[in-house]
Design an enzyme around this catalytic site. Structure first.
Site, PDB file in Angstrom:
ATOM      1  N   SER A 120     -25.501 -26.208 -18.885  1.00  0.00           N
ATOM      2  CA  SER A 120     -23.669 -25.370 -18.790  1.00  0.00           C
ATOM      3  C   SER A 120     -22.715 -25.753 -18.937  1.00  0.00           C
ATOM      4  CB  SER A 120     -24.120 -23.642 -17.632  1.00  0.00           C
ATOM      5  OG  SER A 120     -23.852 -24.687 -16.589  1.00  0.00           O
TER       6      SER A 120
ATOM      7  N   TYR B  35     -20.210 -35.812 -16.877  1.00  0.00           N
ATOM      8  CA  TYR B  35     -22.009 -35.267 -17.037  1.00  0.00           C
ATOM      9  C   TYR B  35     -21.633 -34.609 -18.148  1.00  0.00           C
ATOM     10  CZ  TYR B  35     -25.345 -32.171 -14.359  1.00  0.00           C
ATOM     11  OH  TYR B  35     -26.219 -31.793 -14.536  1.00  0.00           O
TER      12      TYR B  35
HETATM   13  C1  UD2 Z   1     -22.840 -28.170 -12.762  1.00  0.00           C
HETATM   14  C2  UD2 Z   1     -23.329 -27.575 -13.437  1.00  0.00           C
HETATM   15  C3  UD2 Z   1     -24.119 -26.968 -13.171  1.00  0.00           C
HETATM   16  C4  UD2 Z   1     -25.682 -28.271 -12.816  1.00  0.00           C
HETATM   17  C5  UD2 Z   1     -24.993 -28.917 -11.786  1.00  0.00           C
HETATM   18  C6  UD2 Z   1     -25.271 -30.444 -11.543  1.00  0.00           C
HETATM   19  C7  UD2 Z   1     -21.285 -25.828 -14.672  1.00  0.00           C
HETATM   20  C8  UD2 Z   1     -20.477 -24.574 -14.678  1.00  0.00           C
HETATM   21  N1  UD2 Z   1     -22.457 -25.869 -13.599  1.00  0.00           N
HETATM   22  O1  UD2 Z   1     -22.680 -27.231 -12.005  1.00  0.00           O
HETATM   23  O2  UD2 Z   1     -25.406 -26.035 -14.666  1.00  0.00           O
HETATM   24  O3  UD2 Z   1     -25.937 -29.153 -14.111  1.00  0.00           O
HETATM   25  O4  UD2 Z   1     -23.706 -29.117 -12.904  1.00  0.00           O
HETATM   26  O5  UD2 Z   1     -24.967 -31.340 -10.570  1.00  0.00           O
HETATM   27  O6  UD2 Z   1     -21.207 -26.769 -14.952  1.00  0.00           O
HETATM   28  N2  UD2 Z   1     -18.000 -26.054  -4.312  1.00  0.00           N
HETATM   29  C9  UD2 Z   1     -16.998 -25.863  -3.051  1.00  0.00           C
HETATM   30  N3  UD2 Z   1     -17.206 -26.356  -1.841  1.00  0.00           N
HETATM   31  C10 UD2 Z   1     -18.652 -28.054  -1.596  1.00  0.00           C
HETATM   32  C11 UD2 Z   1     -19.459 -27.799  -3.064  1.00  0.00           C
HETATM   33  C12 UD2 Z   1     -18.461 -27.301  -4.402  1.00  0.00           C
HETATM   34  O7  UD2 Z   1     -16.251 -24.932  -2.974  1.00  0.00           O
HETATM   35  O8  UD2 Z   1     -18.936 -27.764  -1.117  1.00  0.00           O
HETATM   36  C13 UD2 Z   1     -17.555 -25.438  -6.076  1.00  0.00           C
HETATM   37  C14 UD2 Z   1     -17.347 -26.636  -6.716  1.00  0.00           C
HETATM   38  O9  UD2 Z   1     -15.849 -27.306  -7.029  1.00  0.00           O
HETATM   39  C15 UD2 Z   1     -17.823 -25.762  -7.644  1.00  0.00           C
HETATM   40  C16 UD2 Z   1     -18.497 -24.825  -7.594  1.00  0.00           C
HETATM   41  O10 UD2 Z   1     -18.508 -24.910  -6.175  1.00  0.00           O
HETATM   42  O11 UD2 Z   1     -16.015 -24.902  -8.039  1.00  0.00           O
HETATM   43  C17 UD2 Z   1     -20.053 -25.575  -7.821  1.00  0.00           C
HETATM   44  O12 UD2 Z   1     -20.012 -26.702  -7.844  1.00  0.00           O
HETATM   45  P1  UD2 Z   1     -21.446 -27.377  -8.035  1.00  0.00           P
HETATM   46  O13 UD2 Z   1     -20.920 -28.705  -7.533  1.00  0.00           O
HETATM   47  O14 UD2 Z   1     -22.367 -26.413  -6.842  1.00  0.00           O
HETATM   48  O15 UD2 Z   1     -21.795 -26.845  -8.817  1.00  0.00           O
HETATM   49  P2  UD2 Z   1     -20.856 -27.335 -10.769  1.00  0.00           P
HETATM   50  O16 UD2 Z   1     -20.735 -25.928 -11.328  1.00  0.00           O
HETATM   51  O17 UD2 Z   1     -19.725 -28.483 -11.272  1.00  0.00           O
END
Ligand code: UD2
Length: 316
Positions: free
Chosen positions: A119, A142
């Protein structure tokens, strides 16, 4: 049928392998164990062929592919912030590695490759939900690598007749997602924080939203995508069609754990998207995809799993 699962010792991979084995299929796993763990395959180890190796090594990939009917290509360097820190490494694995998988699939005449897209390809465009006809505008390295993987897969379809399906996963979570790296998915990090009674860290104000999708839904999609007629050459969103904020997730974890923890708020991360929500109509139409486990139930199952597998609760 015989399946090659790249990244099959990882979080989504090992859950997919379990289900393929349960259905009686032959499975080869190719994994370099950089983030995957052999332990994740403990229950099926005697029924599969495990090869330790990297998708960046074309000879290894060719060898792993020899008897495959279908390839489910999940091996990747995940994490948006890690790609911001080291775009070259993310590109080497996600783009060069994916190209190797496609070349080997073409050479070995596999029936179809299913590719784990993301996504994150959509970027931070304000329109919600995100549908597959929107122009991707990734905002992290990424996201670029995952989108390039799709372009390569689809180009191999047009150029060499290699059947392919790209699944844009929306924040998959569930058992076996590793909480131990700073780059781990947020739900694994939050669950671990609640279990250890340490403050969960929130990047930003916690009002960002995600379409968190329980892993079992992704597993179903992976398997169905291998054989669904008229699906080849297409990209599908795999989400639930519902989104929640991180602050709401924290409230739910308070309920599940019976603990009240103050979160620690830190600045937003580079490359972070504000809101993410999937339009899943296309996957319903072409794959018969239906998210069987919705967020709340998935979160409860996941928290219970982390609890049961927490070092202090595991005997020995
Ligand atoms: C991205 C992709 C997902 C997948 C993933 C692989 C989007 C919307 N989603 O996930 O589909 O490919 O990458 O890695 O692009 N956060 C905190 N605290 C923490 C860790 C994360 O607040 O300890 C926040 C982070 O800043 C973000 C949200 O949580 O706003 C989700 O982060 P993530 O790393 O779980 O996933 P995301 O959305 O980067």
């Amino acid at each position: 049928m015989r399946y090659l699962v790249t990244g099959g010792a990882g979080f989504i991979g090992s859950n997919t392998v379990d289900e393929l084995v349960r259905r009686g299929h032959g499975v080869v796993v190719l994994d370099d164990l950089s983030s995957g763990k052999e332990d994740n395959l403990a229950e099926v180890r005697s029924k599969i062929t495990f090869m330790k190796g990297s998708i960046t090594d074309i000879e290894v990939v060719q060898k792993a592919m020899v008897q495959a009917d279908y390839v489910i290509h999940l091996a990747a360097r995940t994490s948006v912030p890690r790609s911001v820190k080291d775009p070259v490494d993310t590109n080497r694995i996600n783009v060069d590695g994916t190209l190797n998988v496609l070349v080997a699939a073409r050479d070995n005449k596999v029936k179809r490759v299913v590719f784990a897209a993301s996504s994150s390809a959509y970027g931070d465009t304000p329109t919600l939900p995100k549908s597959e006809d929107m122009q991707p505008v990734p905002i992290s390295p990424y996201g670029v690598t995952k989108y390039v993987g799709e372009l390569y897969a689809q180009t191999f379809g047009r150029c060499y007749g290699l059947e392919n399906v790209c699944l844009r996963y929306f924040n998959i979570f569930g058992p076996r997602q590793d909480p131990d790296s700073p780059y781990s998915g947020v739900l694994s990090r939050f669950s671990a924080a609640f279990l250890d009674s340490t403050p969960p860290v929130v990047f930003g104000d916690g009002e960002q939203t995600r379409d968190f999708t329980y892993v079992e839904n992704a597993v179903q999609a992976n398997i169905v995508a291998c054989e669904a007629p008229s699906a080849s050459g297409r990209t599908f969103n795999i989400g639930t069609g519902h989104a929640v904020s991180l602050n709401r997730v924290l409230e739910m974890l308070q309920k599940a754990s019976g603990k009240t923890l103050e979160a620690k708020y830190e600045p937003s991360r580079e490359g972070d998207i504000r809101d993410s929500l999937a339009d899943i109509r296309l996957a319903k139409e072409f794959l018969g995809y239906e998210p069987a486990v919705l967020f709340e139930e998935g979160l409860e199952r996941t928290y219970a799993w982390y609890q049961a597998n927490h070092p202090k609760n595991v005997a020995g």
